[in-house]
Design a protein around this motif. Sequence first.
Motif, PDB file in Angstrom:
ATOM      1  N   GLY A  52     -41.151  13.477 -21.943  1.00  0.00           N
ATOM      2  CA  GLY A  52     -39.865  13.407 -22.629  1.00  0.00           C
ATOM      3  C   GLY A  52     -39.695  14.437 -23.711  1.00  0.00           C
ATOM      4  O   GLY A  52     -38.578  14.784 -24.053  1.00  0.00           O
ATOM      5  N   ILE A  53     -40.803  14.932 -24.269  1.00  0.00           N
ATOM      6  CA  ILE A  53     -40.652  15.980 -25.279  1.00  0.00           C
ATOM      7  C   ILE A  53     -40.256  17.265 -24.568  1.00  0.00           C
ATOM      8  O   ILE A  53     -40.881  17.663 -23.603  1.00  0.00           O
ATOM      9  N   ARG A  54     -39.201  17.880 -25.029  1.00  0.00           N
ATOM     10  CA  ARG A  54     -38.722  19.081 -24.370  1.00  0.00           C
ATOM     11  C   ARG A  54     -38.823  20.275 -25.305  1.00  0.00           C
ATOM     12  O   ARG A  54     -38.642  20.140 -26.505  1.00  0.00           O
ATOM     13  N   ILE A  55     -39.123  21.390 -24.727  1.00  0.00           N
ATOM     14  CA  ILE A  55     -39.126  22.633 -25.506  1.00  0.00           C
ATOM     15  C   ILE A  55     -37.904  23.433 -25.072  1.00  0.00           C
ATOM     16  O   ILE A  55     -37.742  23.735 -23.897  1.00  0.00           O
ATOM     17  N   LEU A  56     -37.051  23.728 -26.019  1.00  0.00           N
ATOM     18  CA  LEU A  56     -35.806  24.413 -25.683  1.00  0.00           C
ATOM     19  C   LEU A  56     -35.648  25.667 -26.521  1.00  0.00           C
ATOM     20  O   LEU A  56     -36.071  25.698 -27.665  1.00  0.00           O
ATOM     21  N   ARG A 218     -37.938  19.759 -33.977  1.00  0.00           N
ATOM     22  CA  ARG A 218     -38.832  20.528 -34.846  1.00  0.00           C
ATOM     23  C   ARG A 218     -38.978  21.935 -34.291  1.00  0.00           C
ATOM     24  O   ARG A 218     -39.144  22.105 -33.098  1.00  0.00           O
ATOM     25  N   TRP A 219     -38.888  22.927 -35.186  1.00  0.00           N
ATOM     26  CA  TRP A 219     -39.103  24.301 -34.755  1.00  0.00           C
ATOM     27  C   TRP A 219     -40.542  24.460 -34.344  1.00  0.00           C
ATOM     28  O   TRP A 219     -41.444  23.918 -34.977  1.00  0.00           O
ATOM     29  N   CYS A 220     -40.765  25.250 -33.305  1.00  0.00           N
ATOM     30  CA  CYS A 220     -42.134  25.571 -32.919  1.00  0.00           C
ATOM     31  C   CYS A 220     -42.753  26.391 -34.048  1.00  0.00           C
ATOM     32  O   CYS A 220     -42.156  27.361 -34.502  1.00  0.00           O
ATOM     33  N   PRO A 221     -43.936  25.988 -34.542  1.00  0.00           N
ATOM     34  CA  PRO A 221     -44.533  26.717 -35.662  1.00  0.00           C
ATOM     35  C   PRO A 221     -45.162  28.045 -35.249  1.00  0.00           C
ATOM     36  O   PRO A 221     -45.672  28.762 -36.103  1.00  0.00           O
ATOM     37  N   GLY A 222     -45.132  28.355 -33.965  1.00  0.00           N
ATOM     38  CA  GLY A 222     -45.697  29.626 -33.504  1.00  0.00           C
ATOM     39  C   GLY A 222     -45.018  30.791 -34.200  1.00  0.00           C
ATOM     40  O   GLY A 222     -43.810  30.757 -34.454  1.00  0.00           O
ATOM     41  N   ILE A 223     -45.788  31.828 -34.503  1.00  0.00           N
ATOM     42  CA  ILE A 223     -45.246  32.949 -35.271  1.00  0.00           C
ATOM     43  C   ILE A 223     -44.165  33.652 -34.463  1.00  0.00           C
ATOM     44  O   ILE A 223     -44.389  34.040 -33.319  1.00  0.00           O
ATOM     45  N   GLY A 224     -42.992  33.769 -35.044  1.00  0.00           N
ATOM     46  CA  GLY A 224     -41.883  34.456 -34.385  1.00  0.00           C
ATOM     47  C   GLY A 224     -41.286  33.700 -33.218  1.00  0.00           C
ATOM     48  O   GLY A 224     -40.430  34.232 -32.515  1.00  0.00           O
ATOM     49  N   CYS A 225     -41.709  32.453 -33.007  1.00  0.00           N
ATOM     50  CA  CYS A 225     -41.210  31.681 -31.869  1.00  0.00           C
ATOM     51  C   CYS A 225     -39.887  31.022 -32.243  1.00  0.00           C
ATOM     52  O   CYS A 225     -39.753  30.450 -33.308  1.00  0.00           O
ATOM     53  N   GLU A 226     -38.914  31.136 -31.358  1.00  0.00           N
ATOM     54  CA  GLU A 226     -37.570  30.635 -31.660  1.00  0.00           C
ATOM     55  C   GLU A 226     -37.258  29.400 -30.826  1.00  0.00           C
ATOM     56  O   GLU A 226     -36.117  29.162 -30.486  1.00  0.00           O
ATOM     57  N   ARG A 227     -38.292  28.644 -30.484  1.00  0.00           N
ATOM     58  CA  ARG A 227     -38.043  27.482 -29.659  1.00  0.00           C
ATOM     59  C   ARG A 227     -38.112  26.194 -30.467  1.00  0.00           C
ATOM     60  O   ARG A 227     -38.652  26.162 -31.556  1.00  0.00           O
ATOM     61  N   ILE A 228     -37.554  25.173 -29.866  1.00  0.00           N
ATOM     62  CA  ILE A 228     -37.440  23.906 -30.577  1.00  0.00           C
ATOM     63  C   ILE A 228     -38.001  22.803 -29.695  1.00  0.00           C
ATOM     64  O   ILE A 228     -37.718  22.748 -28.500  1.00  0.00           O
ATOM     65  N   ALA A 229     -38.787  21.924 -30.295  1.00  0.00           N
ATOM     66  CA  ALA A 229     -39.262  20.751 -29.561  1.00  0.00           C
ATOM     67  C   ALA A 229     -38.333  19.591 -29.877  1.00  0.00           C
ATOM     68  O   ALA A 229     -37.998  19.351 -31.036  1.00  0.00           O
ATOM     69  N   CYS A 230     -37.908  18.876 -28.854  1.00  0.00           N
ATOM     70  CA  CYS A 230     -37.007  17.740 -29.052  1.00  0.00           C
ATOM     71  C   CYS A 230     -37.646  16.467 -28.530  1.00  0.00           C
ATOM     72  O   CYS A 230     -38.151  16.445 -27.406  1.00  0.00           O
ATOM     73  N   ALA A 231     -37.598  15.440 -29.322  1.00  0.00           N
ATOM     74  CA  ALA A 231     -38.107  14.148 -28.883  1.00  0.00           C
ATOM     75  C   ALA A 231     -36.978  13.408 -28.175  1.00  0.00           C
ATOM     76  O   ALA A 231     -35.806  13.592 -28.507  1.00  0.00           O
ATOM     77  N   PRO A 232     -37.319  12.579 -27.187  1.00  0.00           N
ATOM     78  CA  PRO A 232     -36.259  11.896 -26.447  1.00  0.00           C
ATOM     79  C   PRO A 232     -35.534  10.847 -27.289  1.00  0.00           C
ATOM     80  O   PRO A 232     -34.350  10.606 -27.097  1.00  0.00           O
ATOM     81  N   ASN A 233     -36.219  10.205 -28.195  1.00  0.00           N
ATOM     82  CA  ASN A 233     -35.558   9.200 -29.028  1.00  0.00           C
ATOM     83  C   ASN A 233     -36.331   8.998 -30.307  1.00  0.00           C
ATOM     84  O   ASN A 233     -37.420   9.545 -30.492  1.00  0.00           O
ATOM     85  N   ALA A 234     -35.771   8.197 -31.199  1.00  0.00           N
ATOM     86  CA  ALA A 234     -36.369   8.042 -32.530  1.00  0.00           C
ATOM     87  C   ALA A 234     -37.760   7.426 -32.451  1.00  0.00           C
ATOM     88  O   ALA A 234     -38.644   7.791 -33.223  1.00  0.00           O
ATOM     89  N   SER A 235     -37.961   6.494 -31.530  1.00  0.00           N
ATOM     90  CA  SER A 235     -39.258   5.816 -31.500  1.00  0.00           C
ATOM     91  C   SER A 235     -40.358   6.786 -31.074  1.00  0.00           C
ATOM     92  O   SER A 235     -41.495   6.691 -31.528  1.00  0.00           O
TER      93      SER A 235
END
Lengths: 503, 110
Positions: A52-56, A218-235
């Motif tokens: 469910g965690i997606r990297i976008l 959450r932004w990917c902490p990788g250096i210069g990485c412009e991707r975002i990790a998204c959780a499917p829901n609050a839990s």
Amino acid sequence: MSSSAEEDEYEYDYSDEEVGDDDSGMDWNPSAIASENPNAAPTMMYVHQKKGIRILPANELLPEMKRRLKDVTEILDISPAAAAVLLRAHNWSKEQLCEVFYADSEKILKKCGVNHRCNPKLPPKSSDDNCPICYDEMKVGTKMAMPCGHEFCLDCWHDFCVNAIKQEGPSCVYSTCPDASCTECLTEVEVETACPDYLQKFQTFQLRNFVQSNTLTRWCPGIGCERIACAPNASAMEQEGNVAHCDGCCTSFCLICGEEPHAPSGCKDLALWNEKCRNESETANWILANTKSCPKCASRIEKNQGCNHITCQRCKHDFCWICLQEWSTHGANTGGYYKCNKYDSGNSDTADQSDAAKAKRELDRYLHYYKRFHAHSEAQTFAKKQLNETENRMVRLQESSENAKWSDVEFLKTANEQLVECRRVLKYTYVYAYYLNSSAKMQKERFENHQEMLEKFTENLSELSEKPLDQMDRTEVVNTTRVVDRFMKNILQCVDEGMDIHL
Amino acid sequence: MVGAKNTIYEGEVFKLRIMFPPQYPTVPPSVYFLKGNMPTHEHVYTNGDICLSLLGKDWRPTMSAQSIAVSILSILSSAGSKSLPMDNAQHATNKPGKYQKDWVYHDDRC
């Protein structure tokens, strides 16, 4: 790396989310969740991100941001620019905003700097035809004002906006009217008119703000990485050990705190630990543990050798290290010269002594865990370096033996990846152990037992995998890799089960 | 600048250097005290820099050198005692007058 490239092909959409739904949740198409890659190395399974965690890429969140803006624009009947300012001030939560808005709309509009934008009145026409910034004459068509009515020439507006975007960076979205006493907030409407070249930059900062204040991204902490990790829901966001793996830059990170995956220790413990290691509060503890104050002038003295008769370097006061009384009282009645068996519990100095003892004990405890944490950290770095060279070793190994296929030497890479994993987990077992409640004795023993086993076999594997190629025993390495993997999963499971005791 | 009457700096004379960058008034001028003529104050570093949010994040283009002078006089006048900034040691060797980007202001009320 097990994170498969085909995940990119999956679509996600927001369209099935109803308007008016809790907008802090994002629905991902459940069918879009990739099944785990069956070809992935078994050792990496555990680091595989939770389903469910997606990297976008960053721009894929833009439709979601626009959808929320549109909702608020319609519900509150305000302009999109004002909606953006208001949402920004309320963590981009529609519910949160509507609640405070309906309680006292005027107050909230003023506080956020959109009062004039939402209550347009004809602003008092300024009698002055000179720009209040550059004092040049403003002709019709060369001046501009936000809804607050403070007019400046377009040149000054341009400079003001460009400066805000360049100097303030992401916080430029909080800029206000150039007039010193005005709190009206700058929006993309003004940026578009004054410096259209910078509009995109401004909008990027807006999106950045959206990602940062969104509790599910959450932004990917990788250096210069412009991707975002998204959780499917609050839990999913609240569960400990939520690991995201960015397929763009191959960085694994904890979705909750953004640090390197740190199981079995929790995010809070890790933050505490990092803080502890960063600030040198332990130095203070050492001073407490190993030094005493001169009873007369209070300067700190470290006793590293010699007898109990101390003469303070500074004030020349003679005193006894043990009881801190004047040395002249010492003699036969204290058990002989240079000895002291006096112990007066009523003495105020005993508080200091017990404090010092406590600090020393605490310092020893910290150092015990820190030394091991540090050792595994170093070993992890080393194993990572080794992993980079593994490919070369694999090629050489394949060449050295007849009829060897690539799959016959892949065990070397698997072993090395396992090693990196184990070092990381071992590293954080010490953080976990440091914060483990000392009253949970049973659990602690069990945990330490697991830890010991994992440590033992990790060292074993480390030794095996570093052997010269001609002494490499494939079966042994493969077996040890499997055993180590088992122990690593055991310890993580042990912690998962015992979590309640720890908390 | 002369210390205001009935304050702890009464009668003292201070010298300031004010430099207007080309982008003024979009960006604030650089203002600092000159060595030998500077007050001992909680918000004045010994290199001359003044910890004043008007010179950084709170600057607006409609302000002027006059409004800065008034602010400086005001922080001097409101001081109860002559002491150095807490983090003076870290800052004192810096070149004075640089743009106050990312500064954390001790006291945003001044």
